[in-house]
Design an enzyme around this catalytic site. Structure first.
Site, PDB file in Angstrom:
ATOM      1  N   LYS A   1       1.562   5.086  -2.588  1.00  0.00           N
ATOM      2  CA  LYS A   1       1.421   6.448  -2.243  1.00  0.00           C
ATOM      3  C   LYS A   1       2.781   7.071  -2.406  1.00  0.00           C
ATOM      4  O   LYS A   1       2.822   8.279  -2.754  1.00  0.00           O
ATOM      5  CB  LYS A   1       1.119   6.406  -0.625  1.00  0.00           C
ATOM      6  CG  LYS A   1      -0.404   5.999  -0.621  1.00  0.00           C
ATOM      7  CD  LYS A   1      -1.322   6.778  -1.284  1.00  0.00           C
ATOM      8  CE  LYS A   1      -2.701   6.326  -0.896  1.00  0.00           C
ATOM      9  NZ  LYS A   1      -3.762   7.030  -1.570  1.00  0.00           N
TER      10      LYS A   1
ATOM     11  N   TYR B   1       0.771  -1.279  -0.013  1.00  0.00           N
ATOM     12  CA  TYR B   1       0.119  -0.018  -0.105  1.00  0.00           C
ATOM     13  C   TYR B   1       0.850   1.034  -0.072  1.00  0.00           C
ATOM     14  O   TYR B   1       0.631   2.169  -0.666  1.00  0.00           O
ATOM     15  CB  TYR B   1      -0.725  -0.067   1.341  1.00  0.00           C
ATOM     16  CG  TYR B   1      -1.686   1.247   1.389  1.00  0.00           C
ATOM     17  CD1 TYR B   1      -2.689   1.796   0.561  1.00  0.00           C
ATOM     18  CD2 TYR B   1      -1.040   2.253   2.271  1.00  0.00           C
ATOM     19  CE1 TYR B   1      -3.415   2.846   0.888  1.00  0.00           C
ATOM     20  CE2 TYR B   1      -1.902   3.344   2.669  1.00  0.00           C
ATOM     21  CZ  TYR B   1      -2.865   3.826   1.936  1.00  0.00           C
ATOM     22  OH  TYR B   1      -3.807   4.845   1.938  1.00  0.00           O
TER      23      TYR B   1
END
Length: 252
Positions: free
Chosen positions: A179, A175
């Protein structure tokens, strides 16, 4: 709403996007397009927003927009709808995101590691990039020319290099990598569009309790949404080309 600033927030039917929409509308200066994969959920969100007595907004402050950031045809249809209905867009907040299981099952069942990576990047990186490109012509016609991205403090390499903390790089590796990639894309737009008068920013809302993390976050999403709003409307000298949080600018 012709005199109001037009904002599109993807993934705004719930979580951080929902509260960012609420806070922007409450200023009285913004009309917010509630972007959602399911337009019925967008309409339901608008009903819930209008019924919330804790903050003064009305259903007329919002419009529902069907947009699936993983579908090029859906993105194109959404951009066409905004063009036909409004002729421009003032602020785009790329907020839609996913956070799924970080590891493949040892027994080989379920999605593979490649599929887990692909699902994260498809929404968090490719989706945001494709939405931005599709709406850039409308943003160029807008009055404020603002582009924002919902990022995360987990994207920071400086924070990730500190062991034994929530931000340590061994936590949520898939994840957070999306970002970090998203921050690079944001910075590219910030430098590339600055001469056209754009303000481009990313926001770190903190670890908020949302469906993204099974409501396990310790921060109220209403507070986290304030950072999203800051990235959309904050002064250029404070937000352009950086990731903002409630502690200030987050180190890369």
């Amino acid at each position: 709403m012709s005199d109001k600033i037009l904002v599109l927030i993807t993934g705004a039917n719930q979580g951080l996007g929902y509260y960012a929409a609420q806070q922007l509308a409450a200023t009285g200066n913004h009309h917010v397009l509630i972007g959602s994969r399911d337009v019925n959920k967008a309409h339901k969100a608008i009903e819930t927003l209008a019924a919330d007595s804790s903050i003064k907004v009305s259903a007329s402050d919002f419009s529902a927009l069907e947009i699936d950031v993983n579908s090029d045809s859906s993105i194109a249809s959404a951009a066409k709808e905004v063009e036909q209905n409004y002729g421009k867009l003032d602020i785009l907040l790329n907020n839609a995101g996913v956070a799924q299981a970080q590891e493949a099952n040892p027994d080989g069942s379920g999605p593979s590691l490649r599929e887990i990576y692909r699902a994260h990047y498809e929404t968090n990186v490719f989706g945001a990039s494709c939405v931005t490109e599709a709406f850039l012509p409308l943003l160029r016609k807008g009055h404020t020319k603002r582009l924002a991205f919902t990022s995360s403090g987990l994207a920071s390499l400086a924070l990730a290099s500190t062991p034994d903390t929530l931000y340590a790089a061994n936590n949520y590796p898939i994840y957070r990598s999306t970002k970090s990639a998203l921050n690079m894309i944001m910075l590219g737009y910030a430098l590339g569009l600055e001469q056209e008068g754009f303000v481009v920013s990313a926001a770190d809302p903190g670890y908020c309790a949302t469906n993204l993390n099974g409501n396990s976050g310790f921060k109220d999403p209403r507070e986290g949404a304030k950072e999203l709003v800051k990235s959309c409307v904050g002064a250029k000298e404070e937000v352009h080309g950086v990731m903002v949080s409630d502690d200030g600018v987050v180190p890369w």
